[in-house]
Design an enzyme around this catalytic site. Structure first.
Site, PDB file in Angstrom:
ATOM      1  N   GLY A  17      33.182  41.751  47.588  1.00  0.00           N
ATOM      2  CA  GLY A  17      34.441  41.416  48.249  1.00  0.00           C
ATOM      3  C   GLY A  17      35.213  42.654  48.638  1.00  0.00           C
ATOM      4  O   GLY A  17      36.438  42.686  48.524  1.00  0.00           O
ATOM      5  N   GLY A  18      34.491  43.665  49.108  1.00  0.00           N
ATOM      6  CA  GLY A  18      35.119  44.956  49.377  1.00  0.00           C
ATOM      7  C   GLY A  18      35.494  45.207  50.816  1.00  0.00           C
ATOM      8  O   GLY A  18      35.806  46.339  51.185  1.00  0.00           O
ATOM      9  N   ARG A  20      38.052  43.932  52.830  1.00  0.00           N
ATOM     10  CA  ARG A  20      39.448  44.008  53.266  1.00  0.00           C
ATOM     11  C   ARG A  20      40.364  43.876  52.055  1.00  0.00           C
ATOM     12  O   ARG A  20      39.938  43.586  50.944  1.00  0.00           O
ATOM     13  CB  ARG A  20      39.763  42.906  54.286  1.00  0.00           C
ATOM     14  CG  ARG A  20      39.460  41.495  53.800  1.00  0.00           C
ATOM     15  CD  ARG A  20      40.125  40.438  54.695  1.00  0.00           C
ATOM     16  NE  ARG A  20      39.633  40.456  56.056  1.00  0.00           N
ATOM     17  CZ  ARG A  20      38.669  39.679  56.513  1.00  0.00           C
ATOM     18  NH1 ARG A  20      38.074  38.804  55.689  1.00  0.00           N
ATOM     19  NH2 ARG A  20      38.299  39.735  57.764  1.00  0.00           N
ATOM     20  N   SER A 146      43.572  38.120  37.485  1.00  0.00           N
ATOM     21  CA  SER A 146      44.835  37.712  38.098  1.00  0.00           C
ATOM     22  C   SER A 146      45.829  37.356  37.012  1.00  0.00           C
ATOM     23  O   SER A 146      45.445  36.886  35.932  1.00  0.00           O
ATOM     24  CB  SER A 146      44.610  36.489  38.998  1.00  0.00           C
ATOM     25  OG  SER A 146      45.845  35.928  39.422  1.00  0.00           O
ATOM     26  N   TYR A 159      41.773  27.547  39.063  1.00  0.00           N
ATOM     27  CA  TYR A 159      41.708  28.985  39.336  1.00  0.00           C
ATOM     28  C   TYR A 159      42.184  29.767  38.117  1.00  0.00           C
ATOM     29  O   TYR A 159      41.559  30.752  37.707  1.00  0.00           O
ATOM     30  CB  TYR A 159      42.571  29.313  40.551  1.00  0.00           C
ATOM     31  CG  TYR A 159      42.644  30.772  40.915  1.00  0.00           C
ATOM     32  CD1 TYR A 159      41.577  31.399  41.536  1.00  0.00           C
ATOM     33  CD2 TYR A 159      43.792  31.513  40.652  1.00  0.00           C
ATOM     34  CE1 TYR A 159      41.645  32.745  41.893  1.00  0.00           C
ATOM     35  CE2 TYR A 159      43.872  32.852  41.003  1.00  0.00           C
ATOM     36  CZ  TYR A 159      42.796  33.460  41.619  1.00  0.00           C
ATOM     37  OH  TYR A 159      42.873  34.787  41.970  1.00  0.00           O
ATOM     38  N   ALA A 161      42.063  28.805  35.061  1.00  0.00           N
ATOM     39  CA  ALA A 161      41.032  28.670  34.038  1.00  0.00           C
ATOM     40  C   ALA A 161      39.886  29.647  34.286  1.00  0.00           C
ATOM     41  O   ALA A 161      39.365  30.275  33.349  1.00  0.00           O
ATOM     42  CB  ALA A 161      40.503  27.243  34.010  1.00  0.00           C
ATOM     43  N   ALA A 162      39.498  29.806  35.558  1.00  0.00           N
ATOM     44  CA  ALA A 162      38.414  30.731  35.891  1.00  0.00           C
ATOM     45  C   ALA A 162      38.796  32.165  35.568  1.00  0.00           C
ATOM     46  O   ALA A 162      38.000  32.931  35.001  1.00  0.00           O
ATOM     47  CB  ALA A 162      38.048  30.595  37.367  1.00  0.00           C
ATOM     48  N   LYS A 163      40.020  32.559  35.905  1.00  0.00           N
ATOM     49  CA  LYS A 163      40.450  33.933  35.648  1.00  0.00           C
ATOM     50  C   LYS A 163      40.654  34.193  34.154  1.00  0.00           C
ATOM     51  O   LYS A 163      40.377  35.287  33.659  1.00  0.00           O
ATOM     52  CB  LYS A 163      41.734  34.229  36.424  1.00  0.00           C
ATOM     53  CG  LYS A 163      41.542  34.298  37.937  1.00  0.00           C
ATOM     54  CD  LYS A 163      40.512  35.351  38.331  1.00  0.00           C
ATOM     55  CE  LYS A 163      40.487  35.574  39.848  1.00  0.00           C
ATOM     56  NZ  LYS A 163      39.470  36.578  40.254  1.00  0.00           N
ATOM     57  N   ILE A 192      50.446  40.518  45.649  1.00  0.00           N
ATOM     58  CA  ILE A 192      50.015  41.670  46.436  1.00  0.00           C
ATOM     59  C   ILE A 192      50.099  41.316  47.910  1.00  0.00           C
ATOM     60  O   ILE A 192      49.621  40.257  48.340  1.00  0.00           O
ATOM     61  CB  ILE A 192      48.563  42.073  46.091  1.00  0.00           C
ATOM     62  CG1 ILE A 192      48.428  42.366  44.589  1.00  0.00           C
ATOM     63  CG2 ILE A 192      48.130  43.269  46.925  1.00  0.00           C
ATOM     64  CD1 ILE A 192      49.270  43.526  44.094  1.00  0.00           C
TER      65      ILE A 192
END
Length: 264
Positions: A17-18, A20, A146, A159, A161-163, A192
């Site tokens: 995921g690099g 942008r 996050s 989300y 829970a995943a993080k 951000i």
């Protein structure tokens, strides 16, 4: 903003995921510190454009195909990069995302999508990278987590829970790998700025959000990237199983009202 005096010369890094945003900032800072950085991005044209830009500055970067999130696909990605460059020292799992849904709207596909790219991919990427790192008794496993891992989000419980799972995984991995010279850490961004991307990027919404952040501003991608650069460096060799929160103080007050009481 000046580059910190971290030397990653001869290190090979892989960033998912690099292409942008935060990912591009991480790629840029690692490359500026001397690493050869391979960008694995689903949108190959976006990654190619970043490589072209950085190459004009004399920075060593390249791309690798990234379109499979399962164990085999990520192992092939890692092994391919390690074979091409004869080593792999740093992996950064920055790829992430989530199909937002309230609890009553959540279905199996949305849950699997959130867990797959945020948590499962981080686990399989780390597993694939470890043998290459053990061979040199050096490694840095880094994941963009996050502050959602510790805060409630309407429409994003899956989300969060995943993080939270990412942070727990990294602690366990750090413990297992401590004697191998491999560290594992996460960075937890707060709000951000992502110029031109989504409704939250409008000037009005950014200003509204900033009022609830103790530092009074939205973070930048570089705020996250410099934390990643530190964790990737020799200077962070005694830091493992940790998470650096980069949020301008967002998680400090008990509620947003506390910020309003303090600063109006």
């Amino acid at each position: 903003m000046p580059t910190p005096p971290f030397d990653l010369g001869e290190r090979v890094a892989l960033v998912t995921g690099g292409g942008r945003g935060i990912g591009a900032a991480i790629v840029t800072r690692l490359a500026e510190a001397g690493a050869h950085v391979v960008i694995a991005n689903r949108s190959r044209d976006v990654a190619d454009a970043l490589v072209a830009d950085l190459s004009q500055r004399g920075l060593a970067t390249g791309t690798a195909q990234f379109d499979r999130l399962d164990r085999t696909g990520l192992r092939d990605l890692v092994d391919g990069v390690a074979h091409q460059h004869k080593r792999l020292d740093i992996v950064v799992h920055n790829a992430g995302g989530c199909p937002w849904a309230t609890l009553d709207e959540l279905d199996e596909d949305k849950l699997e999508a959130a867990l797959s790219i945020n948590l499962s991919a981080a686990i399989w990427l780390a597993q694939a990278a470890v043998p290459h790192m053990q061979a040199r008794h050096f490694g840095r496993i880094l994941v963009t987590s996050s502050i959602s891992s510790r805060l409630a989000m309407g429409g994003g419980a899956h989300y969060s829970a995943a993080k939270a799972g990412v942070n727990a995984f990294i602690r366990g991995a750090a413990f297992e790998l401590a004697r191998d010279g491999i560290t594992a850490n996460t960075v937890e961004p707060g709000f951000i700025a992502k110029p031109g991307r989504g409704s939250l990027s409008t000037a009005e919404n950014l200003s509204r959000i900033a009022r609830h952040i103790p530092m009074g501003r939205i973070g930048s991608a570089d705020d996250v990237a410099y934390a990643m650069l530190y964790l990737a460096s020799e200077q962070a060799s005694y830091v493992t199983g940790q998470s650096i929160v980069v949020d301008g103080g967002t998680t400090l007050p008990e509620t947003g009202f506390a910020v309003e009481r303090q600063w109006g």
